[in-house]
Design a protein around this motif. Structure first.
Motif, mmCIF file in Angstrom:
data_model
loop_
_atom_site.group_PDB
_atom_site.id
_atom_site.type_symbol
_atom_site.label_atom_id
_atom_site.label_comp_id
_atom_site.label_asym_id
_atom_site.label_seq_id
_atom_site.Cartn_x
_atom_site.Cartn_y
_atom_site.Cartn_z
ATOM 1 N N LYS A 8 10.662 19.550 5.617
ATOM 2 C CA LYS A 8 9.212 19.240 5.289
ATOM 3 C C LYS A 8 9.265 18.644 4.021
ATOM 4 C CE LYS A 8 4.678 21.465 4.116
ATOM 5 N NZ LYS A 8 3.850 22.531 4.119
ATOM 6 N N VAL A 9 8.650 17.299 4.054
ATOM 7 C CA VAL A 9 8.651 16.558 2.882
ATOM 8 C C VAL A 9 7.353 16.194 2.191
ATOM 9 C CG1 VAL A 9 9.430 14.335 1.442
ATOM 10 C CG2 VAL A 9 10.748 15.527 3.520
ATOM 11 N N ILE A 10 6.922 16.944 1.274
ATOM 12 C CA ILE A 10 5.409 16.680 0.636
ATOM 13 C C ILE A 10 5.306 15.337 -0.135
ATOM 14 C CG2 ILE A 10 3.515 17.634 -0.759
ATOM 15 C CD1 ILE A 10 4.831 20.393 -0.124
ATOM 16 N N GLY A 11 4.916 14.192 0.477
ATOM 17 C CA GLY A 11 4.820 12.897 -0.117
ATOM 18 C C GLY A 11 4.028 13.038 -1.583
ATOM 19 N N ARG A 12 4.705 12.597 -2.477
ATOM 20 C CA ARG A 12 4.005 12.238 -3.755
ATOM 21 C C ARG A 12 3.307 11.094 -4.355
ATOM 22 N NH1 ARG A 12 3.477 17.682 -4.554
ATOM 23 N NH2 ARG A 12 5.761 18.676 -4.457
ATOM 24 N N ASP A 13 3.347 10.127 -3.131
ATOM 25 C CA ASP A 13 2.635 8.680 -3.469
ATOM 26 C C ASP A 13 3.098 8.033 -4.691
ATOM 27 O OD1 ASP A 13 1.157 6.693 -2.683
ATOM 28 O OD2 ASP A 13 -0.753 7.868 -3.419
ATOM 29 N N TRP A 14 4.344 7.935 -4.779
ATOM 30 C CA TRP A 14 5.111 7.315 -5.874
ATOM 31 C C TRP A 14 4.730 8.395 -7.324
ATOM 32 C CZ3 TRP A 14 8.228 3.667 -4.587
ATOM 33 C CH2 TRP A 14 8.090 3.133 -3.576
ATOM 34 N N MET A 24 16.756 8.208 3.743
ATOM 35 C CA MET A 24 15.461 8.075 4.118
ATOM 36 C C MET A 24 14.519 8.919 3.286
ATOM 37 S SD MET A 24 14.980 7.533 8.012
ATOM 38 C CE MET A 24 13.139 6.973 7.890
ATOM 39 N N LEU A 25 15.179 10.078 2.568
ATOM 40 C CA LEU A 25 14.560 11.506 1.921
ATOM 41 C C LEU A 25 13.645 10.737 0.516
ATOM 42 C CD1 LEU A 25 14.147 14.242 2.763
ATOM 43 C CD2 LEU A 25 15.944 14.736 1.106
ATOM 44 N N LEU A 26 14.133 9.964 -0.125
ATOM 45 C CA LEU A 26 13.665 9.362 -1.234
ATOM 46 C C LEU A 26 12.411 8.677 -0.876
ATOM 47 C CD1 LEU A 26 13.328 8.763 -4.417
ATOM 48 C CD2 LEU A 26 14.873 6.847 -3.871
ATOM 49 N N CYS A 27 12.313 7.906 0.119
ATOM 50 C CA CYS A 27 11.218 7.154 0.428
ATOM 51 C C CYS A 27 10.284 7.767 1.066
ATOM 52 C CB CYS A 27 11.694 5.887 1.716
ATOM 53 S SG CYS A 27 12.733 4.519 0.809
ATOM 54 N N LEU A 28 10.610 8.933 1.789
ATOM 55 C CA LEU A 28 9.453 9.792 2.196
ATOM 56 C C LEU A 28 9.080 10.711 1.167
ATOM 57 C CD1 LEU A 28 11.365 11.024 5.554
ATOM 58 C CD2 LEU A 28 9.487 9.545 5.260
ATOM 59 N N ALA A 37 6.336 8.562 -0.162
ATOM 60 C CA ALA A 37 5.124 8.297 0.672
ATOM 61 C C ALA A 37 3.953 9.172 0.578
ATOM 62 C CB ALA A 37 5.620 8.653 2.040
ATOM 63 N N LYS A 38 2.844 8.875 1.277
ATOM 64 C CA LYS A 38 1.630 9.746 0.865
ATOM 65 C C LYS A 38 1.395 10.425 2.353
ATOM 66 C CE LYS A 38 -3.424 8.785 0.048
ATOM 67 N NZ LYS A 38 -4.345 7.743 -0.354
ATOM 68 N N GLY A 39 1.278 11.583 2.350
ATOM 69 C CA GLY A 39 1.280 12.383 3.292
ATOM 70 C C GLY A 39 2.212 13.349 3.604
ATOM 71 N N ILE A 40 2.524 14.224 4.339
ATOM 72 C CA ILE A 40 3.700 15.026 4.559
ATOM 73 C C ILE A 40 4.333 14.807 6.104
ATOM 74 C CG2 ILE A 40 4.230 17.508 5.140
ATOM 75 C CD1 ILE A 40 1.552 18.421 3.848
ATOM 76 N N GLY A 56 0.804 -1.154 -0.207
ATOM 77 C CA GLY A 56 -0.053 0.014 0.059
ATOM 78 C C GLY A 56 0.978 1.255 -0.030
ATOM 79 N N PRO A 57 0.168 2.259 0.241
ATOM 80 C CA PRO A 57 0.947 3.630 0.107
ATOM 81 C C PRO A 57 2.033 3.661 1.299
ATOM 82 C CG PRO A 57 -1.342 4.038 0.181
ATOM 83 C CD PRO A 57 -1.139 2.727 0.416
ATOM 84 N N LEU A 58 3.280 4.191 1.150
ATOM 85 C CA LEU A 58 4.266 4.279 2.206
ATOM 86 C C LEU A 58 3.839 5.367 3.232
ATOM 87 C CD1 LEU A 58 7.637 4.357 0.093
ATOM 88 C CD2 LEU A 58 6.324 2.417 1.023
ATOM 89 N N ASN A 59 4.373 5.270 4.439
ATOM 90 C CA ASN A 59 3.931 6.077 5.541
ATOM 91 C C ASN A 59 4.907 7.426 5.687
ATOM 92 O OD1 ASN A 59 2.153 4.154 6.431
ATOM 93 N ND2 ASN A 59 3.777 2.915 7.312
ATOM 94 N N SER A 60 4.303 8.506 5.982
ATOM 95 C CA SER A 60 5.078 9.771 6.204
ATOM 96 C C SER A 60 5.423 9.840 7.871
ATOM 97 C CB SER A 60 4.210 11.000 6.202
ATOM 98 O OG SER A 60 2.960 11.030 6.692
ATOM 99 N N ILE A 61 6.392 10.470 8.194
ATOM 100 C CA ILE A 61 6.955 10.469 9.673
ATOM 101 C C ILE A 61 7.022 11.780 10.268
ATOM 102 C CG2 ILE A 61 8.253 8.667 9.329
ATOM 103 C CD1 ILE A 61 10.694 10.507 9.414
ATOM 104 N N ARG A 62 6.596 11.849 11.569
ATOM 105 C CA ARG A 62 6.851 13.165 12.407
ATOM 106 C C ARG A 62 7.890 12.835 13.388
ATOM 107 N NH1 ARG A 62 2.544 16.928 11.611
ATOM 108 N NH2 ARG A 62 3.797 18.507 12.939
ATOM 109 N N ALA A 63 9.050 13.687 13.169
ATOM 110 C CA ALA A 63 10.191 13.420 14.108
ATOM 111 C C ALA A 63 10.992 14.869 14.598
ATOM 112 C CB ALA A 63 11.287 12.710 13.484
#
Length: 354
Positions: free
Chosen positions: A344-350, A293-297, A300-303, A178-185
């Protein structure tokens, strides 16, 4: 055609991310300013980088214009990434101990889109400068990738040190469910678990025991209690130490490689001090790990929001490449503390959300 003039920036982060995004988006890509930086920087495409490019072409059934020593390459994907079994050796064209970890980092995201299971055999340096060690992959990166939603298994077959290389690992990549997860850190990293991994290959085991005890003692001086694991192997000759920590969601890690004539305690001191220096910074993630990790983020789906400490060059290089494909995806700022960067990474969902 996506054109990137400095594809060799920050230990070739541009190369592995540029090739991966070319496979994910299907867009032809020209990378320039390439550097062979394993173990010492020199202009032109080195064995490790050329192996990455050949692998990207094979996975996409694409067309590649690249030569060893050339400052640029062009990849034209022939279609979407294809699942399969791929055997990749960084010393195939010339003797090299270049790390094989960038191959895995480059191939994991696109093969996760490939619609099936892929098997990788990687050969080269497993414990050398220029990329995360085999222990970092299995103990830090793999749990983080799984937390994001990627599905992969990694098994080291034998280690490979500088200058001989010759390490080998087996990887299985399964389609992301499914979609990849965003993170908060954004807040300071909170340590819940600590570990020390020591690898000893064809050296007296008492040296590894001294390094292990030195790391545990040094952690205790900083009020940290950890579990140690000593691993003996046959493959090359060398020693490596990893100190890692987890916060219940993500893991961070700091590695050191043994040097001829150096004391085992010095190996432990370098890794532990790197960890404690990061913890004192108040950042959510180390800059070098965030860059990996930046490419995977971005896929991802979400920010995602997080703070980083440490030299920003690898992170800036990764940001530059991602924004060349997907403008405005990664943004850096330092409004609160000049010692930290907010990311801040705005996920593009692939690439589905642009």
């Amino acid at each position: 055609m996506v054109e990137i003039k400095d594809g060799g920036a920050a230990r070739n982060a541009g190369l592995r991310i540029g090739l991966a995004l070319s496979l994910i988006t299907g867009r032809p890509t020209r990378l320039g300013g390439l550097v062979d930086d394993a173990p010492r920087p020199r202009p032109g495409l080195g064995p490790g980088g050329l192996t990455q490019a050949v692998a990207a072409s094979a996975v996409s059934r694409g067309r590649l214009q690249a030569e060893a020593g050339s400052p640029e390459l062009t990849l034209t994907p022939g279609g979407p990434p294809q699942p399969g079994d791929y055997h990749l050796d960084v010393a195939h064209l010339e003797p090299s101990s270049a790390p094989f970890s960038p191959l895995l980092e480059m191939l994991l995201p696109p093969l996760s889109l490939a619609g099936g299971t892929s098997g990788l055999i990687l050969r080269g340096g497993s414990h050398v400068m220029g990329g995360p060690t085999s222990d970092e992959i299995s103990t830090v990166l793999l749990p983080n990738w799984r937390a994001l939603g990627l599905n992969a298994d990694y098994r080291e077959i034998s280690p490979g040190f500088f200058p001989g290389g010759g390490g080998e690992a087996e990887v299985t990549v399964v389609e992301a469910g499914g979609p990849l997860n965003s993170i908060r850190a954004e807040e300071p990293f909170q340590v819940r678990e600590v570990g020390v991994e020591v690898l000893c290959s064809n050296l007296p085991v008492h040296l590894a025991e001294q390094a292990m005890q030195g790391a545990l003692d040094r952690l205790a001086l900083h009020g940290l209690s950890g579990e140690g694991n000593l691993r003996r192997a046959k493959g090359g000759k060398g020693q490596a130490l990893l100190v890692w920590a987890g916060d219940g969601r993500l893991r961070i890690g700091f590695s050191t490689l043994g040097k001829r004539g150096s004391r085992p305690e010095a190996l432990a001191l370098e890794a532990v001090e790197a960890l404690t220096h990061f913890l004192k910074s108040g950042a959510g993630l180390p800059s070098a790990l965030a860059a990996r990790m930046l490419l995977c983020l971005a896929c991802a789906k979400g920010i995602s929001h997080f703070t980083v400490s440490g030299p920003p060059k690898p992170l800036q290089a990764a940001m530059k490449i991602i924004n060349a494909f997907w403008p405005g995806t990664v943004r850096l700022s330092s409004p609160r503390d000049e010692a930290l960067l907010e990311v801040k990474v705005i996920g593009r969902d692939w690439g589905r959300v642009l």
